[in-house]
Design a protein around this motif. Structure first.
Motif, PDB file in Angstrom:
ATOM      1  N   TYR A  24       4.395   5.547  -5.458  1.00  0.00           N
ATOM      2  CA  TYR A  24       4.597   5.547  -6.897  1.00  0.00           C
ATOM      3  C   TYR A  24       3.376   6.074  -7.654  1.00  0.00           C
ATOM      4  O   TYR A  24       3.511   6.624  -8.743  1.00  0.00           O
ATOM      5  CB  TYR A  24       5.009   4.163  -7.389  1.00  0.00           C
ATOM      6  N   GLY A  25       2.192   5.940  -7.070  1.00  0.00           N
ATOM      7  CA  GLY A  25       1.007   6.532  -7.672  1.00  0.00           C
ATOM      8  C   GLY A  25       1.118   8.045  -7.754  1.00  0.00           C
ATOM      9  O   GLY A  25       0.716   8.667  -8.748  1.00  0.00           O
ATOM     10  N   GLU A  26       1.695   8.653  -6.705  1.00  0.00           N
ATOM     11  CA  GLU A  26       1.916  10.100  -6.717  1.00  0.00           C
ATOM     12  C   GLU A  26       2.934  10.512  -7.772  1.00  0.00           C
ATOM     13  O   GLU A  26       2.973  11.661  -8.179  1.00  0.00           O
ATOM     14  CB  GLU A  26       2.412  10.568  -5.341  1.00  0.00           C
ATOM     15  N   ARG A  27       3.735   9.585  -8.220  1.00  0.00           N
ATOM     16  CA  ARG A  27       4.771   9.866  -9.233  1.00  0.00           C
ATOM     17  C   ARG A  27       4.337   9.452 -10.632  1.00  0.00           C
ATOM     18  O   ARG A  27       5.145   9.399 -11.549  1.00  0.00           O
ATOM     19  CB  ARG A  27       6.076   9.184  -8.832  1.00  0.00           C
ATOM     20  N   MET A  76       2.292   1.627  -3.458  1.00  0.00           N
ATOM     21  CA  MET A  76       1.272   2.098  -4.392  1.00  0.00           C
ATOM     22  C   MET A  76       1.028   3.594  -4.222  1.00  0.00           C
ATOM     23  O   MET A  76       0.911   4.325  -5.205  1.00  0.00           O
ATOM     24  CB  MET A  76      -0.024   1.309  -4.194  1.00  0.00           C
ATOM     25  N   ALA A  77       0.957   4.051  -2.989  1.00  0.00           N
ATOM     26  CA  ALA A  77       0.732   5.485  -2.736  1.00  0.00           C
ATOM     27  C   ALA A  77       1.928   6.295  -3.232  1.00  0.00           C
ATOM     28  O   ALA A  77       1.755   7.312  -3.929  1.00  0.00           O
ATOM     29  CB  ALA A  77       0.491   5.726  -1.250  1.00  0.00           C
ATOM     30  N   GLU A  84       0.829  -1.208   0.000  1.00  0.00           N
ATOM     31  CA  GLU A  84       0.000   0.000   0.000  1.00  0.00           C
ATOM     32  C   GLU A  84       0.865   1.260   0.000  1.00  0.00           C
ATOM     33  O   GLU A  84       0.560   2.222  -0.705  1.00  0.00           O
ATOM     34  CB  GLU A  84      -0.967   0.028   1.200  1.00  0.00           C
ATOM     35  N   ILE A 118       2.678   6.476 -11.633  1.00  0.00           N
ATOM     36  CA  ILE A 118       2.439   5.068 -11.961  1.00  0.00           C
ATOM     37  C   ILE A 118       0.936   4.806 -11.904  1.00  0.00           C
ATOM     38  O   ILE A 118       0.258   5.185 -10.952  1.00  0.00           O
ATOM     39  CB  ILE A 118       3.167   4.132 -10.971  1.00  0.00           C
ATOM     40  N   ILE A 119       0.428   4.154 -12.944  1.00  0.00           N
ATOM     41  CA  ILE A 119      -0.981   3.758 -12.988  1.00  0.00           C
ATOM     42  C   ILE A 119      -1.013   2.235 -12.900  1.00  0.00           C
ATOM     43  O   ILE A 119      -0.441   1.540 -13.742  1.00  0.00           O
ATOM     44  CB  ILE A 119      -1.652   4.244 -14.279  1.00  0.00           C
ATOM     45  N   PHE A 120      -1.667   1.725 -11.885  1.00  0.00           N
ATOM     46  CA  PHE A 120      -1.726   0.288 -11.652  1.00  0.00           C
ATOM     47  C   PHE A 120      -2.856  -0.328 -12.467  1.00  0.00           C
ATOM     48  O   PHE A 120      -3.847   0.339 -12.774  1.00  0.00           O
ATOM     49  CB  PHE A 120      -1.886   0.012 -10.156  1.00  0.00           C
ATOM     50  N   PHE A 122       1.778  -2.987 -13.125  1.00  0.00           N
ATOM     51  CA  PHE A 122       1.752  -1.681 -13.782  1.00  0.00           C
ATOM     52  C   PHE A 122       2.665  -1.772 -14.993  1.00  0.00           C
ATOM     53  O   PHE A 122       3.292  -2.806 -15.223  1.00  0.00           O
ATOM     54  CB  PHE A 122       2.187  -0.561 -12.822  1.00  0.00           C
ATOM     55  N   GLU A 159      -7.123  -1.667  -8.902  1.00  0.00           N
ATOM     56  CA  GLU A 159      -7.148  -0.720  -7.784  1.00  0.00           C
ATOM     57  C   GLU A 159      -6.592  -1.315  -6.508  1.00  0.00           C
ATOM     58  O   GLU A 159      -6.078  -0.586  -5.660  1.00  0.00           O
ATOM     59  CB  GLU A 159      -8.588  -0.236  -7.547  1.00  0.00           C
TER      60      GLU A 159
END
Length: 129
Positions: free
Chosen positions: A89-92, A86-87, A83, A94-96, A113, A99
Motif C-alpha cells: 500500500y505504500g507503493e500505492r 505496508m510495502a 510489512e 498510503i502514508i503511514f 494511516f 515508520e
C-alpha cells in the motif's frame, strides 16, 4: 440479541473520491448508492467479508450533518503480514503515521494511516502471525 456487526458509517466530503479510494485501494465493491433530499450514501462490501459493510455518507443540506452526531475513532482492516501490507500500500500512495508497526496489548501489530477525508484507518496483524 446481536448476531454480528452490520456496518460502519464514515462521513465523506467527495463521494466519488471516497468510493474510488476504497474500491481501488482495498477491493471493496459498491453494493448500493443513492441519495435523498439531505444526504448521499453508498454501501461498500468486500468479497472476503460480505456480511460487513462500509457506509459512506455525504451531507447535501445544511442542518443535517451526520458529522456532528458521533465520533468513530478508526476503522481497522486485518492483514496477514503487516510489512507486506505496508510495502504494497505504500507503493500505492498510503502514508503511514509511523515508520514501524506498534505492538498491540494482545500481542498483535498495528499501524495507522488516513483515508481521503482524513478518516483514521488501521492495519492489524493479529497475534500469533
Amino acid at each position: 440479541m446481536i448476531r454480528k456487526a452490520e456496518h460502519v458509517a464514515l462521513v465523506v466530503v467527495d463521494m466519488d473520491r471516497s468510493i474510488s479510494f476504497y474500491t481501488e485501494m482495498f477491493g471493496y465493491q459498491v453494493r448500493a448508492r443513492g441519495e435523498n433530499a439531505v444526504r448521499e450514501m453508498a454501501f461498500l462490501l468486500h468479497p472476503n467479508q460480505p456480511g460487513f459493510e462500509i457506509e459512506l455518507i455525504r451531507d447535501l443540506a445544511s442542518g443535517s450533518e451526520y458529522s456532528t452526531q458521533s465520533v468513530v475513532n478508526h476503522l481497522a482492516f486485518t492483514v496477514d503480514n503487516i510489512e507486506e501490507a505496508m510495502a504494497y500500500y505504500g507503493e500505492r500512495g498510503i502514508i503511514f503515521t509511523t515508520e514501524e508497526p506498534k505492538r498491540a496489548i494482545d500481542g498483535g501489530r498495528t499501524i495507522f494511516f488516513h483515508g481521503p477525508d482524513q478518516e483514521l484507518l488501521q492495519f492489524v496483524e493479529p497475534a500469533g502471525k
